[in-house]
Design a protein around this motif. Structure first.
Motif, mmCIF file in Angstrom:
data_model
loop_
_atom_site.group_PDB
_atom_site.id
_atom_site.type_symbol
_atom_site.label_atom_id
_atom_site.label_comp_id
_atom_site.label_asym_id
_atom_site.label_seq_id
_atom_site.Cartn_x
_atom_site.Cartn_y
_atom_site.Cartn_z
ATOM 1 N N THR A 9 0.836 -1.202 0.000
ATOM 2 C CA THR A 9 0.000 0.000 0.000
ATOM 3 C C THR A 9 0.871 1.252 0.000
ATOM 4 O O THR A 9 0.601 2.209 -0.724
ATOM 5 N N LYS A 10 1.945 1.261 0.796
ATOM 6 C CA LYS A 10 2.854 2.412 0.838
ATOM 7 C C LYS A 10 3.554 2.598 -0.508
ATOM 8 O O LYS A 10 3.706 3.716 -0.982
ATOM 9 N N ASP A 11 4.002 1.502 -1.119
ATOM 10 C CA ASP A 11 4.653 1.582 -2.428
ATOM 11 C C ASP A 11 3.685 2.103 -3.485
ATOM 12 O O ASP A 11 4.058 2.933 -4.316
ATOM 13 N N GLU A 12 2.459 1.616 -3.430
ATOM 14 C CA GLU A 12 1.454 2.082 -4.396
ATOM 15 C C GLU A 12 1.159 3.563 -4.195
ATOM 16 O O GLU A 12 1.037 4.314 -5.154
ATOM 17 N N GLN A 13 1.069 3.979 -2.924
ATOM 18 C CA GLN A 13 0.770 5.382 -2.628
ATOM 19 C C GLN A 13 1.907 6.282 -3.111
ATOM 20 O O GLN A 13 1.663 7.334 -3.693
ATOM 21 N N SER A 14 3.151 5.883 -2.887
ATOM 22 C CA SER A 14 4.277 6.706 -3.350
ATOM 23 C C SER A 14 4.327 6.731 -4.874
ATOM 24 O O SER A 14 4.661 7.748 -5.465
ATOM 25 N N ILE A 16 1.689 6.548 -6.810
ATOM 26 C CA ILE A 16 0.588 7.426 -7.225
ATOM 27 C C ILE A 16 0.985 8.890 -7.035
ATOM 28 O O ILE A 16 0.711 9.734 -7.885
ATOM 29 N N GLU A 17 1.674 9.202 -5.932
ATOM 30 C CA GLU A 17 2.123 10.578 -5.690
ATOM 31 C C GLU A 17 3.118 11.017 -6.759
ATOM 32 O O GLU A 17 3.058 12.141 -7.258
ATOM 33 N N ASN A 20 1.237 11.706 -9.922
ATOM 34 C CA ASN A 20 0.550 12.998 -9.825
ATOM 35 C C ASN A 20 1.519 14.152 -10.063
ATOM 36 O O ASN A 20 1.181 15.123 -10.745
ATOM 37 N N ARG A 21 2.733 14.065 -9.506
ATOM 38 C CA ARG A 21 3.735 15.126 -9.718
ATOM 39 C C ARG A 21 4.120 15.210 -11.189
ATOM 40 O O ARG A 21 4.253 16.299 -11.747
ATOM 41 N N ARG A 22 4.292 14.071 -11.830
ATOM 42 C CA ARG A 22 4.646 14.063 -13.260
ATOM 43 C C ARG A 22 3.522 14.623 -14.117
ATOM 44 O O ARG A 22 3.764 15.353 -15.070
#
Length: 76
Positions: A9-14, A16-17, A20-22
């Motif tokens: 979940t943490k890897d997926e969240q990072s 996704i973040e 989003n930045r890209r």
């Protein structure tokens, strides 16, 4: 088992973040390109523009003249 789920979940969240930045960076770049193209189009609308195109088949040059008399307006 629970640790693997948390780590995933943490890897997926990072991920996704970062995505989003890209996407935000791409959006800013596209806005900049849009601004440049609009500025060039406005300049072209103020004065005559001549385009020369060479036919790839016969090699003959075709000249196209464009004259703009109205200022472009943005559509919202």
């Amino acid at each position: 088992m629970a640790q693997k789920v948390e780590r995933g979940t943490k890897d997926e969240q990072s991920g996704i973040e970062q995505l989003n930045r890209r996407l935000d960076a791409l959006d800013r770049r596209l806005d900049d390109i849009d601004s440049m193209v609009s500025a060039i189009a406005e300049r072209a609308m103020k004065r005559p523009l001549e385009i020369s195109v060479r036919c790839p088949n016969c090699g003959r040059t075709v000249e196209i003249g464009i004259v703009g008399s109205e200022k472009m307006t943005k559509k919202l």
